[in-house]
Motif scaffolding. Sequence first.
Motif, PDB file in Angstrom:
ATOM      1  N   SER A 182       0.763  -1.283   0.128  1.00  0.00           N
ATOM      2  CA  SER A 182      -0.034   0.122  -0.197  1.00  0.00           C
ATOM      3  C   SER A 182       0.971   1.191  -0.073  1.00  0.00           C
ATOM      4  O   SER A 182       0.586   2.167  -0.747  1.00  0.00           O
ATOM      5  N   ARG A 183       1.802   1.368   0.851  1.00  0.00           N
ATOM      6  CA  ARG A 183       2.701   2.365   0.734  1.00  0.00           C
ATOM      7  C   ARG A 183       3.247   2.558  -0.363  1.00  0.00           C
ATOM      8  O   ARG A 183       3.722   3.925  -0.988  1.00  0.00           O
ATOM      9  N   LEU A 184       3.919   1.498  -1.233  1.00  0.00           N
ATOM     10  CA  LEU A 184       4.620   1.721  -2.421  1.00  0.00           C
ATOM     11  C   LEU A 184       3.568   2.227  -3.629  1.00  0.00           C
ATOM     12  O   LEU A 184       3.979   3.337  -4.389  1.00  0.00           O
ATOM     13  N   GLY A 185       2.381   1.570  -3.510  1.00  0.00           N
ATOM     14  CA  GLY A 185       1.216   1.949  -4.578  1.00  0.00           C
ATOM     15  C   GLY A 185       1.055   3.606  -4.411  1.00  0.00           C
ATOM     16  O   GLY A 185       1.014   4.558  -5.340  1.00  0.00           O
ATOM     17  N   ARG A 186       0.966   4.216  -2.803  1.00  0.00           N
ATOM     18  CA  ARG A 186       0.603   5.484  -2.541  1.00  0.00           C
ATOM     19  C   ARG A 186       1.793   6.313  -3.212  1.00  0.00           C
ATOM     20  O   ARG A 186       1.617   7.511  -3.769  1.00  0.00           O
ATOM     21  N   ALA A 187       3.018   5.798  -2.621  1.00  0.00           N
ATOM     22  CA  ALA A 187       4.209   6.755  -3.032  1.00  0.00           C
ATOM     23  C   ALA A 187       4.370   7.094  -4.621  1.00  0.00           C
ATOM     24  O   ALA A 187       4.807   8.143  -5.180  1.00  0.00           O
ATOM     25  N   ALA A 188       4.261   5.848  -5.172  1.00  0.00           N
ATOM     26  CA  ALA A 188       4.479   5.837  -7.077  1.00  0.00           C
ATOM     27  C   ALA A 188       3.302   6.753  -7.452  1.00  0.00           C
ATOM     28  O   ALA A 188       3.596   7.689  -8.292  1.00  0.00           O
ATOM     29  N   LEU A 189       2.111   6.682  -6.836  1.00  0.00           N
ATOM     30  CA  LEU A 189       1.079   7.817  -7.441  1.00  0.00           C
ATOM     31  C   LEU A 189       1.338   8.937  -7.122  1.00  0.00           C
ATOM     32  O   LEU A 189       1.043   9.992  -8.052  1.00  0.00           O
ATOM     33  N   ASP A 190       1.830   9.143  -5.861  1.00  0.00           N
ATOM     34  CA  ASP A 190       1.960  10.708  -5.586  1.00  0.00           C
ATOM     35  C   ASP A 190       2.991  11.382  -6.349  1.00  0.00           C
ATOM     36  O   ASP A 190       2.773  12.472  -6.685  1.00  0.00           O
ATOM     37  N   LEU A 191       4.151  10.449  -6.666  1.00  0.00           N
ATOM     38  CA  LEU A 191       5.202  11.112  -7.556  1.00  0.00           C
ATOM     39  C   LEU A 191       4.731  11.296  -9.022  1.00  0.00           C
ATOM     40  O   LEU A 191       5.060  12.404  -9.394  1.00  0.00           O
ATOM     41  N   LEU A 192       3.693  10.499  -9.513  1.00  0.00           N
ATOM     42  CA  LEU A 192       3.227  10.755 -10.779  1.00  0.00           C
ATOM     43  C   LEU A 192       2.290  11.898 -10.759  1.00  0.00           C
ATOM     44  O   LEU A 192       2.321  12.666 -11.770  1.00  0.00           O
ATOM     45  N   LEU A 193       1.625  12.173  -9.595  1.00  0.00           N
ATOM     46  CA  LEU A 193       0.752  13.584  -9.619  1.00  0.00           C
ATOM     47  C   LEU A 193       1.610  14.697  -9.650  1.00  0.00           C
ATOM     48  O   LEU A 193       1.087  15.721 -10.135  1.00  0.00           O
TER      49      LEU A 193
END
Length: 338
Positions: A293-304
Amino acid sequence: MATIKDVAKHAGVSTTTVSHVINKTRFVAEDTTKAVWDAVKALNYSPSAVARSLKVNTTKSIGMIITTSESPYFAEVVLAVEEQCYRQGYSLFLCNTQNEPEKIQNHLDMLIKKRVDGILVMCSEYTEKSLALFNGTNVPMVVMDWGVHDGKSDRILDNSVEGGYLATRHLIEKGHKAIGVIAGSLEKTISKLRLEGFTKAMEEANLPINQGWIFDGDFEPEDGFECMNNMFRQKELPTAIFCFSDVQALGAISSITEKGLSVPSDISIIGYDNIHSSRFYAPPLTTIHQSKSRLGRAALDLLLERIQNSEKASEPHTLEFHPELVVRHSVKDLNQQG
């Protein structure tokens, strides 16, 4: 069906003002804004999402390209990304590639045609050809890579050596000296690193490594099952086995059970990933936790961040995670034997 002109007429304003109110692209006086929204409600007006996206240059959609969503590990990462997309007001297009360059190209073309705001790429490892495809588009993108860093893609540093060491060290501390390995493909970086952690722990404890007890396949239950069957063909059996994924561990447990043996009474098993279902295995699986979950959130936050044109965010990033031991009931404590 009401049009934007109907709303403008009903509210007594121009169509440009209606557009600014709906898309929040410019300050509009409070009483005018209220008049517009009252008109929208009265006329049951629904603005075209396509037309609006053309004007404000956003579709509020994200594309995600992964190896396969059938893998429980990737499925949990996707779930975290989808939840974060929902919270941020984005919809998600999911594409499975099986790491085939032709599929990657087709999915990329489709996502670009759909005018997604950004693309999140998360595969276990890439070929030079697939990386060239990802680096050849102007759409904001996050390419997460577990493999050898190419200096262009973003990097997931999951400290697999540390994870392999933690798993093996736990077995050793429970009195196991004869330890086997069911690895993922040893051509993949994460497998090599987990094996390095295993080797480090064994050498540190002055324990012999039996090469006949090291089998590799893929990160699937079928491979765990077949590798365990091959283990049974050896003259002697290890007392414990370190599986490089939880689903491999599931396959290994199935093979052991078919032989009329049990885990952990006859053979101990430790897995890797801590997928959601591992706590419901029989017995519940001792494993190495990685935060999906932390990986998914961090990757999307970087994309945004990249979608918002942050210069700093455009540079390759490293997302670092440290594995943790999760103790359940699949490892026998040999120290307690009389």
